[in-house]
Design a protein around this motif. Structure first.
Motif, PDB file in Angstrom:
ATOM      1  N   MET A  48     -50.207 -31.432   1.551  1.00 24.64           N
ATOM      2  CA  MET A  48     -49.256 -31.530   2.657  1.00 24.64           C
ATOM      3  C   MET A  48     -48.274 -32.661   2.375  1.00 24.64           C
ATOM      4  O   MET A  48     -48.636 -33.696   1.809  1.00 24.64           O
ATOM      5  CB  MET A  48     -49.984 -31.787   3.980  1.00 24.64           C
ATOM      6  CG  MET A  48     -50.902 -30.651   4.409  1.00 24.64           C
ATOM      7  SD  MET A  48     -51.710 -31.002   5.989  1.00 24.64           S
ATOM      8  CE  MET A  48     -50.282 -31.188   7.048  1.00 24.64           C
ATOM      9  N   SER A  49     -47.043 -32.434   2.769  1.00 23.82           N
ATOM     10  CA  SER A  49     -45.997 -33.432   2.571  1.00 23.82           C
ATOM     11  C   SER A  49     -45.766 -34.213   3.863  1.00 23.82           C
ATOM     12  O   SER A  49     -45.827 -33.645   4.958  1.00 23.82           O
ATOM     13  CB  SER A  49     -44.687 -32.762   2.138  1.00 23.82           C
ATOM     14  OG  SER A  49     -44.851 -32.073   0.914  1.00 23.82           O
ATOM     15  N   PHE A  50     -45.508 -35.484   3.709  1.00 24.42           N
ATOM     16  CA  PHE A  50     -45.244 -36.330   4.871  1.00 24.42           C
ATOM     17  C   PHE A  50     -44.225 -37.394   4.477  1.00 24.42           C
ATOM     18  O   PHE A  50     -44.163 -37.825   3.321  1.00 24.42           O
ATOM     19  CB  PHE A  50     -46.532 -36.982   5.378  1.00 24.42           C
ATOM     20  CG  PHE A  50     -47.226 -37.832   4.352  1.00 24.42           C
ATOM     21  CD1 PHE A  50     -46.961 -39.191   4.258  1.00 24.42           C
ATOM     22  CD2 PHE A  50     -48.139 -37.272   3.464  1.00 24.42           C
ATOM     23  CE1 PHE A  50     -47.592 -39.971   3.313  1.00 24.42           C
ATOM     24  CE2 PHE A  50     -48.774 -38.055   2.510  1.00 24.42           C
ATOM     25  CZ  PHE A  50     -48.504 -39.407   2.436  1.00 24.42           C
ATOM     26  N   PRO A  51     -43.399 -37.826   5.429  1.00 22.24           N
ATOM     27  CA  PRO A  51     -42.382 -38.846   5.122  1.00 22.24           C
ATOM     28  C   PRO A  51     -42.966 -40.250   5.178  1.00 22.24           C
ATOM     29  O   PRO A  51     -43.901 -40.527   5.933  1.00 22.24           O
ATOM     30  CB  PRO A  51     -41.342 -38.643   6.231  1.00 22.24           C
ATOM     31  CG  PRO A  51     -42.136 -38.124   7.376  1.00 22.24           C
ATOM     32  CD  PRO A  51     -43.259 -37.303   6.791  1.00 22.24           C
ATOM     33  N   HIS A  52     -42.430 -41.117   4.390  1.00 22.41           N
ATOM     34  CA  HIS A  52     -42.809 -42.518   4.454  1.00 22.41           C
ATOM     35  C   HIS A  52     -41.602 -43.373   4.084  1.00 22.41           C
ATOM     36  O   HIS A  52     -40.668 -42.912   3.422  1.00 22.41           O
ATOM     37  CB  HIS A  52     -43.996 -42.830   3.540  1.00 22.41           C
ATOM     38  CG  HIS A  52     -43.708 -42.629   2.086  1.00 22.41           C
ATOM     39  ND1 HIS A  52     -43.708 -41.384   1.493  1.00 22.41           N
ATOM     40  CD2 HIS A  52     -43.397 -43.519   1.104  1.00 22.41           C
ATOM     41  CE1 HIS A  52     -43.423 -41.503   0.213  1.00 22.41           C
ATOM     42  NE2 HIS A  52     -43.217 -42.787  -0.056  1.00 22.41           N
TER      43      HIS A  52
END
Length: 215
Positions: A48-52
């Motif tokens: 899963m991709s997530f912003p940081h």
């Protein structure tokens, strides 16, 4: 009269000053905010991709922020606040000299007596407001001093920073600065409680420590 705060700090002037200061503060912090950007990362286990948030290294921007936002402007504000407190104290002294001869004049006219009592009541209330403002400013001046000391020292001596030779001393000063900041916010409650009857009444009613006090 030496004290004419209501005619100087009008609603329109106050709103204008707040807006100008907000825009100025935001503009000065734009370079520092430009160092950060949002990137997407993928979690290997869940795919899963997530912003940081990522901070880009830029010594020139950090130096700019340290010189202006953390040292120069805080010192300017610090000096201005001290000058304002000194001015208020001077005006209070001048006001007492003006009112003193007036209070010594006696009159047999009931209207003049009532008017004098009303003016004296308003003057006493205004005086308490001014005293509370002066006290809050003095508390802020004392609480701000440790931050100014360590921010100036950090600018003068590059070793006075995290992961440098003076790291332990830096942590001591930052801890003292944070402690004074917390004390500043905590002590203000007691100042408002002592000088503002409306604040005291609401505080007592909310905390159930006593019946609301009348103004």
């Amino acid at each position: 009269m030496p004290l004419q705060f209501k005619s100087v700090f009008t609603k329109s002037r106050t709103v204008t000053a707040v807006v100008v200061l907000f825009v100025l503060a935001f503009s000065l912090h734009v370079p520092m905010m430009s160092m950060f950007k949002i990137e997407w990362s993928t979690e290997p286990q869940s795919n899963m991709s997530f912003p940081h948030l990522i901070r880009q290294s830029s010594n020139s921007i950090v130096r700019f922020n340290d010189m202006l936002n953390r040292t120069t402007f805080p010192w300017i504000n610090f000096i201005i606040m001290i000058a304002c407190v000194a001015t208020i104290k001077l005006k209070l002294y001048q006001s007492s000299l003006v009112r003193r001869p007036q209070t010594s004049i006696s009159t047999s006219d009931p209207k003049q007596v009532n008017k004098g009592l009303e003016d004296q009541g308003r003057s006493s209330k205004d005086l308490r407001v001014i005293q509370s403002v002066v006290l809050i400013c003095c508390i802020f001046i004392v609480s701000q001093l440790p931050f100014l000391v360590y921010s100036t020292g950090r600018l003068i001596n590059p070793e006075f920073d995290i992961h440098k030779s003076l790291t332990n001393l830096f942590y001591i000063f930052t801890t003292i600065s944070q402690t004074f900041s917390y004390l500043n916010a905590s002590v203000n409650i007691f100042v408002y409680y002592n000088y503002n009857s409306k604040y005291r009444s609401i505080f007592l009613s909310m905390t159930n420590l006593g019946s609301p006090m009348k103004n």
